[in-house]
Design an enzyme around this catalytic site. Sequence first.
Site, PDB file in Angstrom:
ATOM      1  N   HIS A  48       0.613  -1.236   0.354  1.00  0.00           N
ATOM      2  CA  HIS A  48       0.062  -0.184   0.124  1.00  0.00           C
ATOM      3  C   HIS A  48       0.790   1.195   0.194  1.00  0.00           C
ATOM      4  O   HIS A  48       0.410   2.506   0.005  1.00  0.00           O
ATOM      5  CB  HIS A  48      -0.624   0.308   1.217  1.00  0.00           C
ATOM      6  CG  HIS A  48      -1.835  -1.343   1.270  1.00  0.00           C
ATOM      7  ND1 HIS A  48      -2.721  -1.418   0.158  1.00  0.00           N
ATOM      8  CD2 HIS A  48      -2.406  -2.131   1.954  1.00  0.00           C
ATOM      9  CE1 HIS A  48      -3.570  -2.280   1.031  1.00  0.00           C
ATOM     10  NE2 HIS A  48      -3.566  -3.154   1.681  1.00  0.00           N
ATOM     11  N   ARG A  73       7.107  -5.683   2.860  1.00  0.00           N
ATOM     12  CA  ARG A  73       5.988  -6.610   2.311  1.00  0.00           C
ATOM     13  C   ARG A  73       6.297  -6.276   1.001  1.00  0.00           C
ATOM     14  O   ARG A  73       6.014  -5.533   0.701  1.00  0.00           O
ATOM     15  CB  ARG A  73       4.929  -6.286   3.305  1.00  0.00           C
ATOM     16  CG  ARG A  73       3.412  -6.447   2.678  1.00  0.00           C
ATOM     17  CD  ARG A  73       2.221  -6.548   3.661  1.00  0.00           C
ATOM     18  NE  ARG A  73       1.608  -5.201   3.092  1.00  0.00           N
ATOM     19  CZ  ARG A  73       0.720  -4.565   3.948  1.00  0.00           C
ATOM     20  NH1 ARG A  73      -0.451  -5.289   4.291  1.00  0.00           N
ATOM     21  NH2 ARG A  73      -0.212  -3.061   3.775  1.00  0.00           N
ATOM     22  N   ASP A  87      17.196 -11.277  -2.774  1.00  0.00           N
ATOM     23  CA  ASP A  87      18.550 -10.943  -3.977  1.00  0.00           C
ATOM     24  C   ASP A  87      18.870  -9.573  -3.461  1.00  0.00           C
ATOM     25  O   ASP A  87      20.279  -9.309  -3.029  1.00  0.00           O
ATOM     26  CB  ASP A  87      18.295 -11.260  -5.036  1.00  0.00           C
ATOM     27  CG  ASP A  87      18.511 -11.957  -5.487  1.00  0.00           C
ATOM     28  OD1 ASP A  87      18.726 -13.105  -5.223  1.00  0.00           O
ATOM     29  OD2 ASP A  87      18.336 -12.240  -7.645  1.00  0.00           O
ATOM     30  N   GLU A 152      -6.630 -12.914   5.321  1.00  0.00           N
ATOM     31  CA  GLU A 152      -7.331 -12.109   5.681  1.00  0.00           C
ATOM     32  C   GLU A 152      -8.270 -11.808   4.991  1.00  0.00           C
ATOM     33  O   GLU A 152      -9.123 -10.483   4.601  1.00  0.00           O
ATOM     34  CB  GLU A 152      -6.299 -10.943   5.604  1.00  0.00           C
ATOM     35  CG  GLU A 152      -5.325 -10.824   4.145  1.00  0.00           C
ATOM     36  CD  GLU A 152      -4.716  -9.560   3.619  1.00  0.00           C
ATOM     37  OE1 GLU A 152      -5.176  -8.652   4.617  1.00  0.00           O
ATOM     38  OE2 GLU A 152      -3.650  -9.023   3.380  1.00  0.00           O
ATOM     39  N   ASP A 178      -8.788  -5.912   6.400  1.00  0.00           N
ATOM     40  CA  ASP A 178      -9.225  -7.085   4.863  1.00  0.00           C
ATOM     41  C   ASP A 178     -10.498  -8.162   6.017  1.00  0.00           C
ATOM     42  O   ASP A 178     -11.255  -7.778   5.256  1.00  0.00           O
ATOM     43  CB  ASP A 178      -7.992  -6.980   4.326  1.00  0.00           C
ATOM     44  CG  ASP A 178      -7.535  -6.155   3.146  1.00  0.00           C
ATOM     45  OD1 ASP A 178      -7.935  -5.982   2.343  1.00  0.00           O
ATOM     46  OD2 ASP A 178      -6.163  -5.881   4.265  1.00  0.00           O
TER      47      ASP A 178
END
Length: 258
Positions: A48, A73, A87, A152, A178
């Site tokens: 987000h 995230r 990586d 969620e 959510d």
Amino acid sequence: MPAPTNTFKKALLAGETVIGCWLSLANSFSTEAMGSTGFDWLLVDSEHAPNDIRSLREQLIALDSSPSDTVVRVPIGETWIIKQVLDIGAQTILVPMVESAEEARELVRACRYPPHGIRGVGYATTRGGGFGTIPDYGQTADEQVCLLVQVENRKGLAALDEILTIDGIDGVFIGPADLSADLDHMADMMHPEMQEVIFGSIKKIAASGKAAGILSLNDEMTTKALAAGARFVAVGIDMVTLTGAARALSAKWKDVVK
């Protein structure tokens, strides 16, 4: 020389409870500042927040000298995104909206090198592999990756029991916002039905031996989550802290001059 020890994962395996904060400003300068504030862990959000792989890398670098552990995230549980994030040096990844055990298994495979997974073997050129200075990175990186998945929605709840049996899933994060929307209680996480689902799920996760997590800006919910067994708990969001303090400050002085 092995891959660096993932101290966030080590803390969870030791049964510790760690307190964190969400980072949504997508800025290495503010991220570096947040690294000095004393949280056990900080989550750099690209679901987000307007982050891309380069801004994520900059923020990982900004937190290198911080005592706070870093969680990234990803925006979605796609293999190519996970490969890139690992990586650039992330060791702990949170994946949103996981809806099935099969999806969770594929996420584990994305985090592991062959023959146990499908992560591309190119660590000699990556920041995560120390640009070739960690000779045993390929043999030791898997065990230092911490994979957290978010449950969620209804589908995720239905699959929770099976997800909890999967080796390589280190923790399950209950996404209350959510989840409340999908259960027809938009923005009402304190509804009795939601409270039962949220804390019942946390207790189930804790009983499985995996770490349970949650983000809560409500002190009552945070306290209940900790009592239910949550062990990686975010209690703030940088954007909310910034705008909340700024609004209070502007209101304070506007009242003075009225």
